[in-house]
Design an enzyme around this catalytic site. Sequence first.
Site, PDB file in Angstrom:
ATOM      1  N   LYS A 169     -23.027  44.093  12.005  1.00  0.00           N
ATOM      2  CA  LYS A 169     -23.186  45.528  12.292  1.00  0.00           C
ATOM      3  C   LYS A 169     -22.223  45.973  13.402  1.00  0.00           C
ATOM      4  O   LYS A 169     -21.544  46.995  13.283  1.00  0.00           O
ATOM      5  CB  LYS A 169     -24.644  45.796  12.689  1.00  0.00           C
ATOM      6  CG  LYS A 169     -24.938  47.180  13.221  1.00  0.00           C
ATOM      7  CD  LYS A 169     -24.904  48.242  12.159  1.00  0.00           C
ATOM      8  CE  LYS A 169     -25.115  49.620  12.764  1.00  0.00           C
ATOM      9  NZ  LYS A 169     -24.924  50.689  11.807  1.00  0.00           N
ATOM     10  N   LYS A 244     -23.048  53.514  22.017  1.00  0.00           N
ATOM     11  CA  LYS A 244     -23.946  52.351  22.181  1.00  0.00           C
ATOM     12  C   LYS A 244     -23.407  51.141  21.396  1.00  0.00           C
ATOM     13  O   LYS A 244     -23.339  50.032  21.920  1.00  0.00           O
ATOM     14  CB  LYS A 244     -25.344  52.733  21.677  1.00  0.00           C
ATOM     15  CG  LYS A 244     -26.325  51.589  21.640  1.00  0.00           C
ATOM     16  CD  LYS A 244     -27.559  51.921  20.792  1.00  0.00           C
ATOM     17  CE  LYS A 244     -28.065  50.689  20.099  1.00  0.00           C
ATOM     18  NZ  LYS A 244     -29.112  50.916  19.137  1.00  0.00           N
TER      19      LYS A 244
HETATM   20  P1  NAD Z   1     -34.512  57.486  17.398  1.00  0.00           P
HETATM   21  O1  NAD Z   1     -34.376  57.542  18.882  1.00  0.00           O
HETATM   22  O2  NAD Z   1     -34.514  58.748  16.605  1.00  0.00           O
HETATM   23  O3  NAD Z   1     -35.875  56.683  17.016  1.00  0.00           O
HETATM   24  C1  NAD Z   1     -36.397  55.612  17.753  1.00  0.00           C
HETATM   25  C2  NAD Z   1     -37.907  55.787  17.785  1.00  0.00           C
HETATM   26  O4  NAD Z   1     -38.488  54.653  18.426  1.00  0.00           O
HETATM   27  C3  NAD Z   1     -38.354  57.025  18.595  1.00  0.00           C
HETATM   28  O5  NAD Z   1     -39.121  57.874  17.761  1.00  0.00           O
HETATM   29  C4  NAD Z   1     -39.165  56.434  19.754  1.00  0.00           C
HETATM   30  O6  NAD Z   1     -40.251  57.248  20.137  1.00  0.00           O
HETATM   31  C5  NAD Z   1     -39.635  55.119  19.146  1.00  0.00           C
HETATM   32  N1  NAD Z   1     -40.013  54.128  20.135  1.00  0.00           N
HETATM   33  C6  NAD Z   1     -39.346  53.739  21.254  1.00  0.00           C
HETATM   34  N2  NAD Z   1     -40.016  52.782  21.903  1.00  0.00           N
HETATM   35  C7  NAD Z   1     -41.148  52.542  21.184  1.00  0.00           C
HETATM   36  C8  NAD Z   1     -42.256  51.663  21.332  1.00  0.00           C
HETATM   37  N3  NAD Z   1     -42.355  50.840  22.366  1.00  0.00           N
HETATM   38  N4  NAD Z   1     -43.222  51.695  20.392  1.00  0.00           N
HETATM   39  C9  NAD Z   1     -43.156  52.547  19.339  1.00  0.00           C
HETATM   40  N5  NAD Z   1     -42.129  53.411  19.146  1.00  0.00           N
HETATM   41  C10 NAD Z   1     -41.142  53.404  20.056  1.00  0.00           C
HETATM   42  O7  NAD Z   1     -33.360  56.508  16.890  1.00  0.00           O
HETATM   43  P2  NAD Z   1     -32.791  56.349  15.403  1.00  0.00           P
HETATM   44  O8  NAD Z   1     -31.645  57.245  15.186  1.00  0.00           O
HETATM   45  O9  NAD Z   1     -33.937  56.371  14.449  1.00  0.00           O
HETATM   46  O10 NAD Z   1     -32.196  54.859  15.505  1.00  0.00           O
HETATM   47  C11 NAD Z   1     -33.043  53.731  15.507  1.00  0.00           C
HETATM   48  C12 NAD Z   1     -32.161  52.499  15.456  1.00  0.00           C
HETATM   49  O11 NAD Z   1     -31.327  52.544  14.277  1.00  0.00           O
HETATM   50  C13 NAD Z   1     -31.214  52.379  16.656  1.00  0.00           C
HETATM   51  O12 NAD Z   1     -31.125  51.029  17.017  1.00  0.00           O
HETATM   52  C14 NAD Z   1     -29.885  52.886  16.099  1.00  0.00           C
HETATM   53  O13 NAD Z   1     -28.768  52.332  16.760  1.00  0.00           O
HETATM   54  C15 NAD Z   1     -29.960  52.429  14.652  1.00  0.00           C
HETATM   55  N6  NAD Z   1     -29.158  53.217  13.699  1.00  0.00           N
HETATM   56  C16 NAD Z   1     -29.153  54.580  13.766  1.00  0.00           C
HETATM   57  C17 NAD Z   1     -28.385  55.292  12.840  1.00  0.00           C
HETATM   58  C18 NAD Z   1     -28.350  56.812  12.857  1.00  0.00           C
HETATM   59  O14 NAD Z   1     -27.507  57.378  12.156  1.00  0.00           O
HETATM   60  N7  NAD Z   1     -29.233  57.473  13.607  1.00  0.00           N
HETATM   61  C19 NAD Z   1     -27.647  54.610  11.856  1.00  0.00           C
HETATM   62  C20 NAD Z   1     -27.706  53.226  11.804  1.00  0.00           C
HETATM   63  C21 NAD Z   1     -28.473  52.534  12.728  1.00  0.00           C
END
Ligand code: NAD
Length: 295
Positions: A169, A244
């Site tokens: 990734k 990030k």
């Molecule tokens: P986001 O911030 O929208 O969602 C993360 C969620 O995790 C939040 O709703 C938060 O409240 C929750 N959270 C945090 N700590 C927690 C805990 N202890 N218990 C329960 N819930 C908890 O982020 P996202 O965009 O959904 O991304 C999530 C992951 O996917 C990240 O690692 C990101 O790098 C990866 N990612 C994101 C994308 C994108 O386009 N957004 C694409 C590929 C990968």
Amino acid sequence: MSQIAFIGLGNMGSGMAACQVRAGHSVHAFDLSAAALEKAKQAGCEPARSVADAVRECDLVITMLPAGPQVREVYANEIIPNARAGTLMIDCSTIDVESARAVAALVTQHGFEFADAPVSGGVAGAEAGSLAFMVGCEVGQFSQIESALEPMARAIIRAGDHGAGQAAKICNNMLLGISMIGTCEAFALAEKLGLAPDRFFEIASKSSGQCWSLTSYAPWPGLVESAPANRNYEGGFATAMMLKDLKLAQDAAAKSGATTPLGAQAEAMYALFDRLCGGGRDFSSILQLLRGQLS
Ligand code: NAD
């Protein structure tokens, strides 16, 4: 029908959990955000009161959390102590390779099976169930993991043992960050030279400069209909997320002794752009920095 605990219902997790519901599974969902939990309920998930509550009766746990510290904390303190024997655990967050290996070691020490399975495909892919998964797991466990991910996937590829999914990734996203900056520089130079952006686009798309950042995700508006450039760079893949991933790549390069000067430059440029404009807009909007047209 599986009993699935889905932890982390943000931009990505909400769509992914909904895909599992559509596939007929019972999804026990938890997020720290009440709004995220409510949205999951609307999508047919069973809202849980805590991580412990979500995992207790499940045979599969999927996590989609922000970064390494949250993943380490949630597995060590909440998932492992409350999961029942035989539970399969899959972390789909993008985190550092070291954290992924540490969590895998902890999970397997406690007798559970684990995979790191970060994704590519963004929010649209999460909602449509068309993500690409890069999986780090033991060979013998791959078919079981593939079946668990299938409702959310268009491609599921085993990268290697634990941590290899995260390695794939961050290498992919370092390449993406570099190629997006290169694409934007080419548009900025074309503009200065008086070359129409649509002419440059058509020519480079059929020449050796062709790449995904150009033909699938063009940073100049009006060239690729689905690209965030046509929505004022709203949605898509946020600059802060790209930053990030570039930081993760540079940390990994420093620890492993890899030489990645363009990756380092891409990280510096996205850090500057993030400071100047905030990290909310799609990462292709770095075009405006290179054109000297920040707003
Ligand atoms: P986001 O911030 O929208 O969602 C993360 C969620 O995790 C939040 O709703 C938060 O409240 C929750 N959270 C945090 N700590 C927690 C805990 N202890 N218990 C329960 N819930 C908890 O982020 P996202 O965009 O959904 O991304 C999530 C992951 O996917 C990240 O690692 C990101 O790098 C990866 N990612 C994101 C994308 C994108 O386009 N957004 C694409 C590929 C990968």
